[in-house]
Write a protein that holds these residues in place. Structure first.
Motif, PDB file in Angstrom:
ATOM      1  N   ARG A  67       0.810  -1.223   0.000  1.00 15.70           N
ATOM      2  CA  ARG A  67       0.000   0.000   0.000  1.00 15.70           C
ATOM      3  C   ARG A  67       0.842   1.271   0.000  1.00 15.70           C
ATOM      4  O   ARG A  67       0.367   2.329  -0.397  1.00 15.70           O
ATOM      5  CB  ARG A  67      -0.964  -0.009   1.171  1.00 15.70           C
ATOM      6  N   GLY A  70       4.591   2.572  -5.191  1.00 14.66           N
ATOM      7  CA  GLY A  70       4.092   3.118  -6.448  1.00 14.66           C
ATOM      8  C   GLY A  70       3.259   2.106  -7.206  1.00 14.66           C
ATOM      9  O   GLY A  70       2.333   2.465  -7.944  1.00 14.66           O
ATOM     10  N   TYR A  72       1.114   0.161  -5.954  1.00  9.62           N
ATOM     11  CA  TYR A  72      -0.259   0.218  -5.455  1.00  9.62           C
ATOM     12  C   TYR A  72      -1.079   1.240  -6.237  1.00  9.62           C
ATOM     13  O   TYR A  72      -2.270   1.023  -6.496  1.00  9.62           O
ATOM     14  CB  TYR A  72      -0.295   0.533  -3.960  1.00  9.62           C
ATOM     15  N   GLN A  73      -0.461   2.340  -6.615  1.00 13.86           N
ATOM     16  CA  GLN A  73      -1.171   3.346  -7.419  1.00 13.86           C
ATOM     17  C   GLN A  73      -1.640   2.738  -8.740  1.00 13.86           C
ATOM     18  O   GLN A  73      -2.760   2.982  -9.178  1.00 13.86           O
ATOM     19  CB  GLN A  73      -0.277   4.561  -7.674  1.00 13.86           C
ATOM     20  N   GLU A  74      -0.791   1.939  -9.381  1.00  9.92           N
ATOM     21  CA  GLU A  74      -1.182   1.255 -10.619  1.00  9.92           C
ATOM     22  C   GLU A  74      -2.348   0.306 -10.378  1.00  9.92           C
ATOM     23  O   GLU A  74      -3.304   0.263 -11.153  1.00  9.92           O
ATOM     24  CB  GLU A  74      -0.009   0.453 -11.178  1.00  9.92           C
ATOM     25  N   ARG A  76      -4.544   0.398  -7.967  1.00 12.32           N
ATOM     26  CA  ARG A  76      -5.733   1.198  -7.678  1.00 12.32           C
ATOM     27  C   ARG A  76      -6.337   1.763  -8.960  1.00 12.32           C
ATOM     28  O   ARG A  76      -7.555   1.724  -9.159  1.00 12.32           O
ATOM     29  CB  ARG A  76      -5.354   2.321  -6.709  1.00 12.32           C
ATOM     30  N   ASP A  77      -5.492   2.285  -9.856  1.00 15.86           N
ATOM     31  CA  ASP A  77      -5.985   2.847 -11.111  1.00 15.86           C
ATOM     32  C   ASP A  77      -6.692   1.793 -11.966  1.00 15.86           C
ATOM     33  O   ASP A  77      -7.674   2.099 -12.647  1.00 15.86           O
ATOM     34  CB  ASP A  77      -4.842   3.475 -11.910  1.00 15.86           C
ATOM     35  N   HIS A  80      -9.957  -0.007  -8.754  1.00 15.95           N
ATOM     36  CA  HIS A  80     -10.873   0.629  -7.813  1.00 15.95           C
ATOM     37  C   HIS A  80     -12.107   1.236  -8.469  1.00 15.95           C
ATOM     38  O   HIS A  80     -13.126   1.407  -7.800  1.00 15.95           O
ATOM     39  CB  HIS A  80     -10.136   1.660  -6.966  1.00 15.95           C
TER      40      HIS A  80
END
Length: 102
Positions: A67, A70, A72-74, A76-77, A80
């Motif tokens: 979490r 970086g 995690y950002q991918e 999430r994109d 989510h």
């Protein structure tokens, strides 16, 4: 080992798109230190609901390592946008195992 558990309520009608996005996202999570495998299953009674089980070496591998990354950002994109409402994520530690007789 810690098992992350999440029921994923995917917006009805977007199941195929979610599964395609998850196929890409699974390589992201698999690259994280402490990741030990995952299972994604689709509910038979509620086909828009999925069960995600992720095994981690330690709780911190998920909560801090993944979490806080970086990657995690991918993740999430990619994923989510499919959830309504956002899933509750909980962590479990094994207490008992009964092996199969086969």
């Amino acid at each position: 080992m810690i098992t992350e558990h999440a029921l994923l309520p995917v917006v009805a009608g977007q199941e195929a798109q979610f599964e395609a996005a998850f196929a890409r996202a699974r390589t992201i999570i698999a690259s994280i230190p402490g990741f030990q495998g995952l299972t994604l299953a689709r509910c038979m009674e509620r086909p828009s609901t999925y069960l995600l089980l992720v095994n981690w070496a330690r709780l911190e591998d998920h909560t801090d390592g993944f979490r806080g990354s970086g990657e995690y950002q991918e993740w999430r994109d990619l994923l989510h946008c499919f959830y309504d409402p956002f899933p509750v994520v909980e962590h479990f530690q094994t207490v008992s195992v009964v092996p199969s007789r086969t």
